[in-house]
Design a protein around this motif. Structure first.
Motif, short mmCIF file in Angstrom:
data_model
loop_
_atom_site.label_atom_id
_atom_site.label_comp_id
_atom_site.label_asym_id
_atom_site.label_seq_id
_atom_site.Cartn_x
_atom_site.Cartn_y
_atom_site.Cartn_z
N SER A 203 3.34 -1.94 -5.67
CA SER A 203 2.22 -2.83 -5.37
C SER A 203 2.63 -4.21 -5.86
O SER A 203 2.53 -4.53 -7.05
CB SER A 203 0.95 -2.35 -6.07
N GLU A 206 1.29 -11.00 -5.20
CA GLU A 206 1.50 -12.04 -4.20
C GLU A 206 2.06 -13.31 -4.84
O GLU A 206 1.63 -13.74 -5.91
CB GLU A 206 0.18 -12.37 -3.50
N THR A 226 2.46 -7.04 -1.17
CA THR A 226 2.16 -5.89 -0.32
C THR A 226 2.27 -4.61 -1.12
O THR A 226 2.66 -4.61 -2.29
CB THR A 226 3.14 -5.86 0.88
N SER A 227 1.94 -3.48 -0.48
CA SER A 227 2.10 -2.17 -1.11
C SER A 227 2.81 -1.25 -0.14
O SER A 227 2.53 -1.25 1.06
CB SER A 227 0.75 -1.59 -1.53
N PHE A 228 3.75 -0.46 -0.65
CA PHE A 228 4.57 0.39 0.21
C PHE A 228 5.28 1.44 -0.63
O PHE A 228 5.38 1.33 -1.86
CB PHE A 228 5.61 -0.45 0.96
N LEU A 243 5.12 1.29 4.95
CA LEU A 243 4.29 0.16 4.56
C LEU A 243 2.81 0.51 4.62
O LEU A 243 2.30 0.95 5.66
CB LEU A 243 4.60 -1.03 5.48
N ILE A 244 2.12 0.29 3.51
CA ILE A 244 0.68 0.57 3.43
C ILE A 244 -0.11 -0.68 3.76
O ILE A 244 -0.97 -0.67 4.65
CB ILE A 244 0.30 1.08 2.02
N THR A 245 0.17 -1.78 3.06
CA THR A 245 -0.53 -3.05 3.32
C THR A 245 0.48 -4.19 3.32
O THR A 245 1.56 -4.08 2.73
CB THR A 245 -1.60 -3.34 2.25
N GLY A 246 0.11 -5.31 3.95
CA GLY A 246 0.96 -6.50 3.93
C GLY A 246 2.05 -6.46 4.98
O GLY A 246 1.89 -5.91 6.06
N LYS A 247 3.20 -7.03 4.62
CA LYS A 247 4.33 -7.09 5.54
C LYS A 247 5.62 -7.13 4.75
O LYS A 247 5.71 -7.80 3.72
CB LYS A 247 4.23 -8.34 6.43
N PRO A 265 1.64 -2.87 8.58
CA PRO A 265 0.94 -1.72 8.01
C PRO A 265 0.93 -0.51 8.93
O PRO A 265 0.79 -0.62 10.14
CB PRO A 265 -0.48 -2.26 7.78
N SER A 266 1.14 0.67 8.31
CA SER A 266 1.19 1.97 8.98
C SER A 266 2.49 2.20 9.74
O SER A 266 2.60 3.16 10.49
CB SER A 266 0.00 2.18 9.93
#
Length: 365
Positions: A203, A206, A226-228, A243-247, A265-266
């Motif tokens: 996580s 930023e 982001t989170s991944f 990737l969960i969120t962000g880029k 994301p996804s």
């Protein structure tokens, strides 16, 4: 990162320089721009290349400023300060002579033209830059800044162990078993770089001015905030990011143009670490990050993959006496099961026998 770079970025943040409105004189009088021209490194070059990319209208001014600064580059000239001043005097004399000659050719006495003023201003700027250079701001032969050693911190997890750590910038890293992370005690001002192997959920805090770079063998994952989930076990052929969120951007550490992919994301990317062949797809979030919540997931796993994951998850040594008669494609989720509970389940569904003694698991099909 060198002290000049630290100073430059900190100063830029404080002064909030707007390069859109810079003219030739501004670039020539910008001490850190001069540093970039005469004493660049990868991080400083990265910063100014971004400035050029974001301000294409300034390319001409930057080019002219660079040419003028390089004329006064005494760094590689050996000799005394007096000799360097003599060289400078010759350069200035030639510039002043040109101005005088051009204006003496006029047939009548008139007010000083705008052209003359411009040329005189250019000469004045050169004098200012020369003074900066001769005072030792750029001359490395007279001023050497001793680098301050920044300690590197390394954390590892053993088989069966998980660990949550906080990095200096506030980024959280939840490490799975048999993973390793190395990071500086204090991140540089240009980028946040770490080395990682194994599996972890990141996580990332930023910070638009400092990209977060994760080096895993020959692959780099670049993020801003982001989170991944990242899987990069050294013994495994495939590297993956979900990737969960962000880029994020996944790059080759060897500047191989075949690997330069942005994820949204996804999206998940699988990369063959040898050939850099890649595949992107969607993913099941529990399959990717369920491990951090105590969920052991098998997704059409072969018997080798099953027992490799069991060994890592529970921290045991696994001995397989033989091979199963049929190919395994195990699919299932086990939430907070003990190893004994899991093996009893497999014993019933896959007709195997097992023996568990302390940290040693023996399996016979």
């Amino acid at each position: 990162m060198i002290h000049s770079l630290h100073y430059f970025i900190e100063a830029a943040e404080m002064k909030k320089k707007n390069y859109k409105y810079y003219n030739l004189e501004d670039f020539l009088l910008d001490e850190e721009f001069v540093r970039w021209i005469l004493n660049s490194d990868s991080a400083l070059d990265y910063y100014w290349q971004n400035i050029i990319a974001n301000h294409p209208e300034q390319q001409n001014a930057i080019k002219k400023a660079k040419e003028m600064i390089l004329l006064l580059q005494f760094k590689q000239k050996k000799g005394t300060s007096l000799e360097r001043q003599a060289v400078l005097g010759n350069i200035l004399k030639r510039n002043v002579s040109k101005v005088s000659k051009q204006n003496s050719d006029t047939k009548s006495r008139r007010l000083i033209s705008i052209s003359y003023i411009s040329r005189f201003a250019a000469v004045l700027i050169i004098v200012i830059i020369a003074a900066v250079l001769l005072n030792g701001i750029i001359d490395q032969s007279q001023q050497k800044v001793a680098p301050v050693a920044i300690a590197t911190i390394t954390k590892t997890t053993k088989p069966g162990q998980k660990l949550l750590i906080k990095l200096p910038d506030g980024t959280s890293v939840y490490m799975n078993s048999e993973s390793s992370i190395s990071y500086p005690e204090q991140f540089a001002n240009a980028a946040r770089e770490i080395k990682f192997s194994g599996e972890a959920y990141f996580s990332v805090a930023e910070d638009s001015l400092r990209p977060f770079l994760i080096k895993s063998e020959n692959i780099i994952t670049k993020v801003l905030g982001t989170s991944f989930n990242l899987n990069a076990y050294p013994e495994e052929e495939l590297f993956s990011v979900a990737l969960i969120t962000g880029k994020v951007k996944v790059l080759s550490g060897d500047n191989n143009e075949n690997l330069n992919v942005e994820l949204f994301p996804s999206q998940k990317i699988l990369v063959n670490k040898s050939s850099l062949a890649l595949k992107t797809s969607s993913f099941d979030i529990i399959s990717e990050i369920g491990w951090k919540d105590g969920i052991l997931v098998f997704n059409n796993s072969s018997y080798q993959e099953v027992f490799e994951k069991i060994a890592r998850w529970y921290g045991v040594n696994v001995e397989l006496k033989n091979k199963p008669n049929k190919q395994w494609q195990l699919k299932g989720k086990f939430h907070d099961n003990s190893l004994n509970q899991l093996m009893e389940n497999l014993e019933y569904t896959h007709k195997l026998k097992f023996e568990l003694y302390e940290k040693n698991l023996t399996v016979e099909f």
